[in-house]
Design an enzyme around this catalytic site. Structure first.
Site, PDB file in Angstrom:
ATOM      1  CE  LYS A  22     -41.732 -13.606   8.776  1.00 40.68           C
ATOM      2  NZ  LYS A  22     -42.839 -12.610   9.202  1.00 40.68           N
ATOM      3  CG  ASN A  23     -45.320 -15.514   8.449  1.00 41.14           C
ATOM      4  OD1 ASN A  23     -44.602 -14.954   9.230  1.00 41.14           O
ATOM      5  ND2 ASN A  23     -45.680 -15.081   7.312  1.00 41.14           N
ATOM      6  CB  CYS A 116     -42.892  -5.295   7.123  1.00 37.66           C
ATOM      7  SG  CYS A 116     -41.342  -6.328   7.254  1.00 37.66           S
ATOM      8  NE  ARG A 121     -48.981  -5.779   9.003  1.00 36.02           N
ATOM      9  CZ  ARG A 121     -47.763  -6.613   9.071  1.00 36.02           C
ATOM     10  NH1 ARG A 121     -46.613  -6.156   9.325  1.00 36.02           N
ATOM     11  NH2 ARG A 121     -47.878  -7.955   8.977  1.00 36.02           N
ATOM     12  CG  ASP A 306     -46.201 -12.769   3.259  1.00 37.57           C
ATOM     13  OD1 ASP A 306     -46.189 -13.555   4.049  1.00 37.57           O
ATOM     14  OD2 ASP A 306     -46.651 -11.533   3.133  1.00 37.57           O
ATOM     15  NE  ARG A 398     -39.231  -8.285  10.907  1.00 32.52           N
ATOM     16  CZ  ARG A 398     -40.066  -7.258  11.301  1.00 32.52           C
ATOM     17  NH1 ARG A 398     -39.893  -5.778  10.892  1.00 32.52           N
ATOM     18  NH2 ARG A 398     -40.948  -7.588  12.046  1.00 32.52           N
TER      19      ARG A 398
END
Ligand code: EPZ
Length: 419
Positions: A22-23, A116, A121, A306, A398
């Site tokens: 995903k990242n 999230c 952030r 993560d 996600r």
């Protein structure tokens, strides 16, 4: 509403092929905006964050289609530079499009990103990076307005090696004539993957993974390319930790074990056996692991933030005490009260957790409050006595695609149910 129903106590056996990460995919999709061509991305798992990013690209004018697991993104014609509140708010990576939109279209209007709820952030490093390249950036009425018509190569020193800000500045520099230097960039493998992807389209980027990244601006990226993003190192780590918790023997294919070196070294010291090949990891675990003793999440190549929640789940049933420090995000412990409901012995204050390992956890009804915290709760359920339900699995979707199928294939009892 959907939740996972999990019956604990099964050991894990079998093979799983890891899909693109995903990242890695999210910045690459933002990078497609720079390309006056058609990009084919191979073997793309349909994480829900991918769908959210594709919604943004389509709003800009891109034409998106799927051929089985392959994703085709046609960005030859783009007719908008707006990222709306509705789509931007769905994911953190929406802010990653700022650099590409400014680079390609010279004007941008973005709503603030979502993502999230694991801390404040801020996006200050993203915006100061754009300004370092000469972009005019204003924040008004909840939107970020950018004008990149006067952009030129520049130098930017990141006071924190932010992954997203590094990726954003790289993308802002690709079509900006002149030389751009990024000092103290993030060194995550996803940055190297973004460099490789953009260079395959004709960009001139070097140094990703090191302390200095250099970009020579080019006039255009006018190419059709086919690319496969790197495998998901967080899903890889999650499955290794699941096996350490449940016991068993698994084989993971399409992996790069170097990306998980920090975790593998910790697991090896806690009596897990590994057979590491170029693109395969075989792992064997039996019996109760020794505690890691101390866990410090860090930027790459340290233990990834993560994986903090899955590692914490493992520590709650390991033998001994563990001091866990979350050094990257300031509010990433929402899974702790849920683990305590399952019988975990955890005390926490600010960014520090003290975990006293228990023989076992007990199934309970728990809820995911963010993506990786949810994954940690699933792993706790797999290793618990009795059954566990995990609600809020839209967070898990996600970043884990068909997670219940992946785990069931390894012998776990996990199913998705309405409730
Ligand atoms: C990326 O987020 C990942 N997301 C995150 O994964 C990951 O946890 C994080 O990098 C760290 O590795 C994607 O790639 C889509 P950062 P990002 O900028 O870019 C502060 C997941 O679960 N910061 O490296 O947002 C920030 O507050 C997600 O897959 C600023 O202060 O992470 C944080 O404390 C979660 N100002 C630290 O830096 C800024 O302008 C690291 O953030 C930007 C960041």
């Amino acid at each position: 509403m959907k939740r996972y129903y999990i019956e604990g106590g099964n050991r894990l056996y079998g093979m799983v092929k890891i899909g693109s990460g995903k990242n890695a995919l999210l910045p690459i999709l933002a990078g497609c905006i720079l390309i006056d061509g058609v990009t084919t991305l191979l073997n793309v798992p349909r994480y829900s964050d991918i769908d959210a990013m594709l919604e943004i690209l389509e709003h800009l004018g891109a034409v998106v289609s799927w051929q089985d697991e392959n994703l085709i993104v046609d960005t030859r014609v783009l007719n908008s530079h707006d990222v709306t509140l509705e789509s931007a708010g769905k994911l953190r990576a929406s802010i990653f499009t700022l650099g590409s939109i400014l680079g390609r279209m010279k004007l941008a209007k973005l709503a603030y990103p979502g993502g999230c709820n694991i801390g404040l952030r801020p996006i200050d490093l993203h915006l100061s990076g754009m300004r370092a390249l000469g972009a005019k950036i204003n924040e008004k009425n909840g939107f970020i307005y950018g004008n990149g018509s006067q952009m030129k190569g520049g130098e930017f020193i990141l006071n924190f090696p932010s992954v997203g800000a590094t990726e954003n500045i790289i993308m802002a520099a690709v079509l900006t004539l002149g030389k751009t230097t990024i000092i103290n960039p993030a060194k995550e493998p996803e940055i190297v993957d973004l460099q490789d992807f953009l260079n395959s389209a004709g960009a001139k980027i070097s140094g990703a993974g090191s302390n200095i990244i250099t970009i020579e601006g080019v006039k255009s990226l006018h190419k059709n390319i086919v690319y496969e993003a790197m495998p998901d190192r967080i899903i890889t780590g999650t499955l290794l930790i699941a096996t350490a918790m449940c016991g068993g023997e698994i084989e993971l294919e399409n992996v790069n074990f170097q990306h998980n070196q920090a975790l593998i070294s910790k697991l090896s010291k806690s009596a897990c056996q590994f057979d590491l090949k170029r693109d395969k990891i075989k792992m064997k675990a039996s019996g109760r692991l020794k505690s890691f003793g101390e866990v410090d999440t860090a930027v790459y190549p340290g233990l990834p933030t993560d994986l903090q929640a899955p590692i914490m789940a493992l520590q709650t049933i390991s033998d001994g005490a563990c001091v866990l420090l979350e050094n990257v995000f300031e509010a990433r412990f929402k899974h702790v009260p849920e683990l305590i409901k399952m019988g975990a012995d955890i005390k926490f204050k600010n960014n520090v957790c003290i975990i006293n390992g228990r023989e076992k956890l007990y199934g309970a009804e728990v809820k995911a409050c963010d993506l990786r915290g949810g994954a940690g709760l699933v792993l706790a359920g797999l290793a618990s006595e009795g059954y566990t339900t995990v609600s809020g699995i839209e967070y898990i979707d996600r970043g884990y695609y068909k997670f219940e199928e992946m785990l069931s294939k390894l012998g776990a009892v996990v199913r998705r149910e309405e409730y």
